[in-house]
Design an enzyme around this catalytic site. Structure first.
Site, mmCIF file in Angstrom:
data_model
loop_
_atom_site.group_PDB
_atom_site.id
_atom_site.type_symbol
_atom_site.label_atom_id
_atom_site.label_comp_id
_atom_site.label_asym_id
_atom_site.label_seq_id
_atom_site.Cartn_x
_atom_site.Cartn_y
_atom_site.Cartn_z
ATOM 1 N N LYS A 75 0.922 -0.992 0.016
ATOM 2 C CA LYS A 75 -0.334 -0.564 0.303
ATOM 3 C C LYS A 75 1.047 1.139 0.571
ATOM 4 C CE LYS A 75 -3.498 -2.866 1.981
ATOM 5 N NZ LYS A 75 -4.266 -2.956 3.081
ATOM 6 N N GLN A 119 -3.902 -1.519 9.537
ATOM 7 C CA GLN A 119 -3.957 -2.757 9.098
ATOM 8 C C GLN A 119 -4.860 -4.264 9.720
ATOM 9 O OE1 GLN A 119 -3.273 -3.407 5.739
ATOM 10 N NE2 GLN A 119 -3.817 -5.457 6.085
ATOM 11 N N ASP A 142 -10.908 2.618 4.754
ATOM 12 C CA ASP A 142 -11.452 1.036 4.005
ATOM 13 C C ASP A 142 -12.973 0.651 3.889
ATOM 14 O OD1 ASP A 142 -9.240 -0.521 3.890
ATOM 15 O OD2 ASP A 142 -8.667 -0.776 5.290
#
Ligand code: NAP
Length: 313
Positions: A75, A119, A142
Protein backbone atom coordinates in the site's frame (compact mmCIF):
# COMPACT_ATOMS: atom_id res chain seq x y z
CA UNK A 1 -22.89 -16.72 -23.86
CA UNK A 2 -22.80 -14.24 -21.00
CA UNK A 3 -20.29 -11.83 -22.38
CA UNK A 4 -18.98 -10.68 -25.71
CA UNK A 5 -15.96 -12.38 -27.20
CA UNK A 6 -15.14 -15.81 -28.48
CA UNK A 7 -13.63 -18.24 -26.00
CA UNK A 8 -10.14 -19.37 -26.88
CA UNK A 9 -7.50 -21.28 -24.93
CA UNK A 10 -3.86 -20.76 -24.12
CA UNK A 11 -1.25 -21.95 -21.69
CA UNK A 12 -0.35 -19.18 -19.24
CA UNK A 13 2.60 -19.16 -16.88
CA UNK A 14 1.83 -17.34 -13.65
CA UNK A 15 4.07 -15.76 -11.06
CA UNK A 16 4.22 -19.05 -9.13
CA UNK A 17 5.97 -20.57 -12.18
CA UNK A 18 3.26 -23.14 -12.84
CA UNK A 19 1.58 -23.31 -16.24
CA UNK A 20 -2.19 -23.35 -16.58
CA UNK A 21 -4.60 -23.97 -19.41
CA UNK A 22 -6.63 -20.78 -19.31
CA UNK A 23 -9.67 -19.24 -20.84
CA UNK A 24 -8.60 -16.38 -23.05
CA UNK A 25 -10.69 -14.08 -20.91
CA UNK A 26 -8.59 -13.48 -17.84
CA UNK A 27 -9.58 -10.69 -15.49
CA UNK A 28 -6.06 -9.41 -15.05
CA UNK A 29 -5.95 -7.42 -11.82
CA UNK A 30 -2.42 -6.22 -12.42
CA UNK A 31 -3.35 -4.56 -15.70
CA UNK A 32 -6.61 -3.08 -14.39
CA UNK A 33 -4.93 -1.84 -11.18
CA UNK A 34 -2.18 -0.15 -13.20
CA UNK A 35 -4.88 1.62 -15.23
CA UNK A 36 -6.63 2.87 -12.06
CA UNK A 37 -3.34 4.03 -10.52
CA UNK A 38 -2.18 5.71 -13.76
CA UNK A 39 -5.42 7.72 -13.92
CA UNK A 40 -5.01 8.73 -10.25
CA UNK A 41 -1.40 9.77 -10.89
CA UNK A 42 -2.58 12.18 -13.59
CA UNK A 43 -5.25 13.58 -11.26
CA UNK A 44 -2.72 14.03 -8.44
CA UNK A 45 -0.35 15.86 -10.81
CA UNK A 46 -3.24 18.14 -11.87
CA UNK A 47 -4.01 18.90 -8.22
CA UNK A 48 -0.34 19.64 -7.54
CA UNK A 49 -0.13 21.95 -10.56
CA UNK A 50 -3.22 23.80 -9.32
CA UNK A 51 -1.66 24.22 -5.87
CA UNK A 52 -4.18 21.85 -4.28
CA UNK A 53 -3.54 19.35 -1.53
CA UNK A 54 -1.85 16.01 -2.35
CA UNK A 55 -3.61 12.89 -0.94
CA UNK A 56 -2.03 11.59 2.26
CA UNK A 57 -2.63 8.05 3.54
CA UNK A 58 -1.67 7.06 7.09
CA UNK A 59 -1.36 3.34 7.76
CA UNK A 60 -1.12 1.74 11.21
CA UNK A 61 0.57 -1.65 11.43
CA UNK A 62 0.42 -3.47 14.75
CA UNK A 63 2.88 -6.28 15.47
CA UNK A 64 5.01 -8.39 13.17
CA UNK A 65 2.53 -10.48 11.18
CA UNK A 66 4.37 -11.25 7.91
CA UNK A 67 1.30 -11.10 5.65
CA UNK A 68 0.09 -7.83 7.20
CA UNK A 69 3.54 -6.27 6.81
CA UNK A 70 3.58 -7.32 3.13
CA UNK A 71 0.12 -5.82 2.50
CA UNK A 72 1.02 -2.53 4.20
CA UNK A 73 4.31 -2.33 2.27
CA UNK A 74 2.38 -2.81 -0.98
CA UNK A 75 0.00 0.00 0.00
CA UNK A 76 2.88 2.36 0.82
CA UNK A 77 4.51 1.47 -2.53
CA UNK A 78 1.23 2.20 -4.35
CA UNK A 79 1.20 5.64 -2.69
CA UNK A 80 4.68 6.30 -4.07
CA UNK A 81 3.58 5.16 -7.55
CA UNK A 82 0.58 7.46 -7.61
CA UNK A 83 2.29 10.49 -6.07
CA UNK A 84 0.45 10.28 -2.73
CA UNK A 85 2.08 11.04 0.60
CA UNK A 86 2.14 8.09 3.00
CA UNK A 87 2.88 7.71 6.69
CA UNK A 88 3.48 4.30 8.23
CA UNK A 89 3.02 4.01 11.98
CA UNK A 90 4.31 0.78 13.50
CA UNK A 91 3.07 -0.24 16.94
CA UNK A 92 4.22 -3.11 19.15
CA UNK A 93 2.26 -6.39 19.20
CA UNK A 94 1.61 -5.65 22.91
CA UNK A 95 0.12 -2.18 22.27
CA UNK A 96 -2.85 -1.30 24.49
CA UNK A 97 -6.29 -0.43 23.20
CA UNK A 98 -5.89 3.05 24.70
CA UNK A 99 -2.59 3.72 22.92
CA UNK A 100 -4.04 2.58 19.58
CA UNK A 101 -7.16 4.73 20.06
CA UNK A 102 -4.98 7.74 20.95
CA UNK A 103 -2.94 7.20 17.78
CA UNK A 104 -6.13 7.14 15.70
CA UNK A 105 -7.40 10.27 17.48
CA UNK A 106 -4.19 12.07 16.55
CA UNK A 107 -4.60 11.11 12.88
CA UNK A 108 -8.30 12.10 12.94
CA UNK A 109 -7.26 15.57 14.14
CA UNK A 110 -4.34 15.98 11.74
CA UNK A 111 -5.64 18.13 8.84
CA UNK A 112 -2.85 16.87 6.57
CA UNK A 113 -4.00 13.23 6.80
CA UNK A 114 -6.80 12.36 4.36
CA UNK A 115 -7.11 8.61 4.81
CA UNK A 116 -6.49 6.29 7.77
CA UNK A 117 -6.17 2.53 7.60
CA UNK A 118 -5.52 0.12 10.43
CA UNK A 119 -4.23 -3.15 9.00
CA UNK A 120 -6.31 -6.12 10.20
CA UNK A 121 -6.19 -8.54 11.94
CA UNK A 122 -5.27 -6.97 15.29
CA UNK A 123 -3.86 -8.76 18.36
CA UNK A 124 -6.31 -10.44 20.74
CA UNK A 125 -6.17 -7.67 23.40
CA UNK A 126 -7.58 -5.15 20.90
CA UNK A 127 -11.27 -4.75 20.02
CA UNK A 128 -11.32 -4.44 16.22
CA UNK A 129 -14.81 -2.94 16.22
CA UNK A 130 -13.84 -0.24 18.73
CA UNK A 131 -10.83 0.62 16.57
CA UNK A 132 -12.96 0.82 13.42
CA UNK A 133 -15.54 2.96 15.24
CA UNK A 134 -12.79 5.37 16.36
CA UNK A 135 -11.74 6.32 12.81
CA UNK A 136 -13.28 9.54 11.47
CA UNK A 137 -15.81 8.30 8.84
CA UNK A 138 -14.54 11.02 6.48
CA UNK A 139 -11.04 9.45 6.66
CA UNK A 140 -12.20 5.81 6.77
CA UNK A 141 -10.75 4.81 3.39
CA UNK A 142 -11.17 1.09 4.20
CA UNK A 143 -14.92 1.72 4.38
CA UNK A 144 -15.41 -0.38 7.52
CA UNK A 145 -16.95 2.32 9.79
CA UNK A 146 -20.69 1.78 10.46
CA UNK A 147 -21.46 5.18 8.90
CA UNK A 148 -19.83 4.15 5.62
CA UNK A 149 -21.38 0.67 5.73
CA UNK A 150 -24.79 2.35 6.13
CA UNK A 151 -24.09 4.72 3.25
CA UNK A 152 -23.05 1.83 1.02
CA UNK A 153 -26.29 -0.04 1.82
CA UNK A 154 -28.29 3.09 0.98
CA UNK A 155 -26.27 3.77 -2.17
CA UNK A 156 -25.19 7.14 -0.76
CA UNK A 157 -21.69 8.55 -1.36
CA UNK A 158 -19.26 7.38 1.32
CA UNK A 159 -16.42 4.85 1.24
CA UNK A 160 -16.87 1.31 -0.07
CA UNK A 161 -14.58 -1.42 1.36
CA UNK A 162 -11.52 -1.76 -0.85
CA UNK A 163 -11.75 -5.43 -1.89
CA UNK A 164 -15.38 -5.37 -3.10
CA UNK A 165 -14.79 -1.95 -4.67
CA UNK A 166 -11.70 -3.36 -6.41
CA UNK A 167 -13.78 -6.22 -7.83
CA UNK A 168 -16.37 -3.75 -9.14
CA UNK A 169 -13.56 -1.72 -10.75
CA UNK A 170 -12.17 -4.90 -12.31
CA UNK A 171 -15.56 -5.84 -13.80
CA UNK A 172 -15.92 -2.26 -15.06
CA UNK A 173 -12.40 -2.26 -16.55
CA UNK A 174 -13.26 -5.33 -18.65
CA UNK A 175 -16.66 -3.86 -19.53
CA UNK A 176 -18.52 -6.92 -18.24
CA UNK A 177 -22.26 -6.48 -18.27
CA UNK A 178 -23.51 -8.08 -15.05
CA UNK A 179 -27.12 -6.93 -15.38
CA UNK A 180 -29.58 -9.75 -14.68
CA UNK A 181 -26.91 -12.31 -13.79
CA UNK A 182 -27.39 -14.72 -10.92
CA UNK A 183 -24.41 -14.09 -8.63
CA UNK A 184 -23.37 -16.42 -5.84
CA UNK A 185 -21.09 -14.91 -3.19
CA UNK A 186 -19.40 -17.47 -0.92
CA UNK A 187 -18.48 -15.86 2.40
CA UNK A 188 -20.36 -13.21 4.41
CA UNK A 189 -17.56 -11.32 6.17
CA UNK A 190 -17.99 -7.58 6.78
CA UNK A 191 -14.94 -6.77 4.68
CA UNK A 192 -15.56 -8.91 1.59
CA UNK A 193 -18.60 -11.17 1.17
CA UNK A 194 -21.42 -9.09 2.64
CA UNK A 195 -20.46 -5.77 0.99
CA UNK A 196 -19.84 -7.67 -2.26
CA UNK A 197 -23.40 -9.02 -2.17
CA UNK A 198 -24.75 -5.48 -1.57
CA UNK A 199 -22.76 -3.95 -4.43
CA UNK A 200 -23.64 -6.69 -6.93
CA UNK A 201 -27.33 -6.32 -6.09
CA UNK A 202 -27.18 -2.51 -6.47
CA UNK A 203 -29.00 -0.66 -9.23
CA UNK A 204 -25.84 0.17 -11.17
CA UNK A 205 -23.40 -1.19 -13.73
CA UNK A 206 -21.62 -3.35 -12.64
CA UNK A 207 -24.47 -4.55 -10.46
CA UNK A 208 -28.13 -5.40 -11.06
CA UNK A 209 -27.42 -9.04 -10.20
CA UNK A 210 -29.74 -11.38 -8.36
CA UNK A 211 -27.53 -12.37 -5.45
CA UNK A 212 -27.33 -15.50 -3.31
CA UNK A 213 -25.08 -15.01 -0.28
CA UNK A 214 -23.64 -18.29 1.01
CA UNK A 215 -21.78 -19.12 4.22
CA UNK A 216 -20.67 -22.08 6.29
CA UNK A 217 -24.25 -23.01 7.23
CA UNK A 218 -25.57 -22.90 3.65
CA UNK A 219 -27.22 -26.12 2.51
CA UNK A 220 -26.69 -27.37 -1.05
CA UNK A 221 -23.83 -24.93 -1.71
CA UNK A 222 -22.78 -26.91 -4.79
CA UNK A 223 -26.28 -26.61 -6.27
CA UNK A 224 -26.28 -22.83 -5.72
CA UNK A 225 -22.88 -22.53 -7.38
CA UNK A 226 -23.90 -24.71 -10.32
CA UNK A 227 -26.74 -22.25 -11.05
CA UNK A 228 -24.55 -19.16 -10.85
CA UNK A 229 -23.59 -16.95 -13.78
CA UNK A 230 -21.07 -15.19 -11.53
CA UNK A 231 -19.33 -16.65 -8.47
CA UNK A 232 -17.30 -14.67 -5.96
CA UNK A 233 -15.32 -17.09 -3.79
CA UNK A 234 -14.34 -15.36 -0.53
CA UNK A 235 -14.18 -18.01 2.16
CA UNK A 236 -10.45 -18.48 2.73
CA UNK A 237 -10.42 -22.22 2.00
CA UNK A 238 -7.73 -22.96 -0.59
CA UNK A 239 -8.90 -24.65 -3.81
CA UNK A 240 -12.45 -24.99 -2.43
CA UNK A 241 -14.32 -24.25 -5.67
CA UNK A 242 -13.96 -27.21 -8.04
CA UNK A 243 -14.90 -27.58 -11.71
CA UNK A 244 -18.02 -29.67 -10.98
CA UNK A 245 -19.42 -26.73 -8.95
CA UNK A 246 -19.19 -24.27 -11.85
CA UNK A 247 -21.40 -24.07 -14.92
CA UNK A 248 -20.00 -23.61 -18.40
CA UNK A 249 -19.46 -19.93 -19.22
CA UNK A 250 -19.56 -18.66 -15.64
CA UNK A 251 -17.57 -15.65 -14.43
CA UNK A 252 -15.41 -16.59 -11.42
CA UNK A 253 -13.80 -14.10 -9.05
CA UNK A 254 -11.32 -15.63 -6.61
CA UNK A 255 -10.81 -13.45 -3.53
CA UNK A 256 -9.06 -16.06 -1.41
CA UNK A 257 -5.43 -15.70 -0.41
CA UNK A 258 -3.90 -18.44 1.72
CA UNK A 259 -0.18 -18.78 2.36
CA UNK A 260 1.01 -22.37 2.00
CA UNK A 261 4.49 -23.36 3.17
CA UNK A 262 6.73 -24.09 0.20
CA UNK A 263 10.39 -24.81 0.86
CA UNK A 264 11.18 -24.49 -2.86
CA UNK A 265 10.34 -20.78 -2.75
CA UNK A 266 12.77 -18.09 -1.73
CA UNK A 267 10.17 -16.55 0.59
CA UNK A 268 9.17 -19.99 1.95
CA UNK A 269 5.52 -19.90 0.85
CA UNK A 270 3.17 -19.75 -2.11
CA UNK A 271 -0.28 -18.23 -2.39
CA UNK A 272 -3.40 -20.25 -3.09
CA UNK A 273 -6.84 -18.92 -3.95
CA UNK A 274 -10.23 -20.39 -3.07
CA UNK A 275 -10.66 -21.67 -6.63
CA UNK A 276 -9.03 -24.75 -8.17
CA UNK A 277 -7.84 -22.66 -11.07
CA UNK A 278 -6.50 -25.43 -13.28
CA UNK A 279 -9.82 -27.26 -13.54
CA UNK A 280 -12.22 -24.31 -13.20
CA UNK A 281 -10.61 -21.89 -15.70
CA UNK A 282 -11.40 -23.98 -18.80
CA UNK A 283 -15.13 -23.76 -17.99
CA UNK A 284 -15.24 -20.01 -17.39
CA UNK A 285 -15.96 -17.07 -19.64
CA UNK A 286 -13.90 -14.89 -17.29
CA UNK A 287 -11.75 -15.72 -14.28
CA UNK A 288 -9.31 -13.98 -11.94
CA UNK A 289 -5.93 -15.59 -11.25
CA UNK A 290 -4.28 -15.78 -7.80
CA UNK A 291 -1.97 -13.98 -7.48
CA UNK A 292 -2.59 -11.11 -9.89
CA UNK A 293 -6.38 -10.86 -9.69
CA UNK A 294 -8.28 -9.30 -6.79
CA UNK A 295 -5.18 -8.49 -4.69
CA UNK A 296 -3.84 -5.64 -6.87
CA UNK A 297 -7.39 -4.30 -7.30
CA UNK A 298 -7.83 -4.03 -3.53
CA UNK A 299 -4.84 -1.70 -3.37
CA UNK A 300 -5.97 0.30 -6.40
CA UNK A 301 -9.39 0.75 -4.76
CA UNK A 302 -7.76 1.93 -1.54
CA UNK A 303 -5.85 4.54 -3.54
CA UNK A 304 -9.09 5.63 -5.19
CA UNK A 305 -10.79 6.00 -1.79
CA UNK A 306 -7.85 8.04 -0.47
CA UNK A 307 -8.00 10.33 -3.48
CA UNK A 308 -11.74 10.78 -2.87
CA UNK A 309 -11.13 11.56 0.81
CA UNK A 310 -8.69 14.29 -0.21
CA UNK A 311 -10.75 15.77 -3.03
CA UNK A 312 -13.97 15.85 -0.97
CA UNK A 313 -12.39 18.20 1.57
P1 NAP B 1 -13.53 -14.56 6.97
O1 NAP B 1 -13.81 -13.34 7.76
O2 NAP B 1 -12.85 -15.72 7.60
O3 NAP B 1 -14.93 -15.06 6.38
C1 NAP B 1 -15.02 -16.28 5.70
C2 NAP B 1 -16.46 -16.49 5.28
O4 NAP B 1 -16.51 -17.72 4.56
C3 NAP B 1 -17.43 -16.63 6.46
O5 NAP B 1 -18.61 -15.93 6.18
C4 NAP B 1 -17.68 -18.12 6.54
O6 NAP B 1 -18.98 -18.46 6.96
C5 NAP B 1 -17.52 -18.53 5.08
N1 NAP B 1 -17.14 -19.93 4.97
C6 NAP B 1 -16.11 -20.58 5.58
N2 NAP B 1 -16.09 -21.87 5.23
C7 NAP B 1 -17.11 -22.04 4.37
C8 NAP B 1 -17.60 -23.16 3.66
N3 NAP B 1 -17.03 -24.36 3.76
N4 NAP B 1 -18.67 -22.98 2.87
C9 NAP B 1 -19.26 -21.77 2.73
N5 NAP B 1 -18.85 -20.68 3.39
C10 NAP B 1 -17.77 -20.82 4.20
O7 NAP B 1 -12.67 -14.24 5.67
P2 NAP B 1 -12.51 -12.87 4.82
O8 NAP B 1 -11.81 -11.87 5.61
O9 NAP B 1 -13.80 -12.52 4.17
O10 NAP B 1 -11.50 -13.39 3.70
C11 NAP B 1 -11.81 -14.46 2.83
C12 NAP B 1 -10.59 -14.78 1.98
O11 NAP B 1 -10.29 -13.65 1.18
C13 NAP B 1 -9.31 -15.07 2.78
O12 NAP B 1 -8.54 -16.03 2.08
C14 NAP B 1 -8.60 -13.75 2.78
O13 NAP B 1 -7.20 -13.88 2.93
C15 NAP B 1 -8.93 -13.25 1.41
N6 NAP B 1 -8.90 -11.80 1.24
C16 NAP B 1 -8.29 -11.36 0.12
C17 NAP B 1 -8.24 -10.01 -0.14
C18 NAP B 1 -7.59 -9.56 -1.39
O14 NAP B 1 -7.25 -8.40 -1.50
N7 NAP B 1 -7.45 -10.41 -2.40
C19 NAP B 1 -8.79 -9.10 0.77
C20 NAP B 1 -9.44 -9.58 1.91
C21 NAP B 1 -9.49 -10.95 2.13
P3 NAP B 1 -19.55 -18.14 8.45
O15 NAP B 1 -19.88 -16.67 8.42
O16 NAP B 1 -20.74 -19.00 8.58
O17 NAP B 1 -18.44 -18.46 9.40
Amino acid sequence: MLVKGEKQWRVVKFADNRSYLCAMNILDGKIAAEAVKAALKVQVAERAAAGKKIPHLAAILVGNNGASATYVAAKVKACEQTGFISTLIRLEETVTQQKLLETIKGLNQDPDVDGILVQLPLPAQISEQEVIDAIDPLKDVDGFHPVNVGKMVLGVEGFVPATPLGIMLLLAHYNINTSGLHAVVIGRSNIVGRPMSILLSGNAQPGNCTVTLCHSKTKELTTHCQQADLIVAALGKPLFLKADMVKEGAIVIDVGITRIDDATRKNGFRLLGDVEYETVAPKCSWITPVPGGVGPMTIAALMKNTFLACSRK
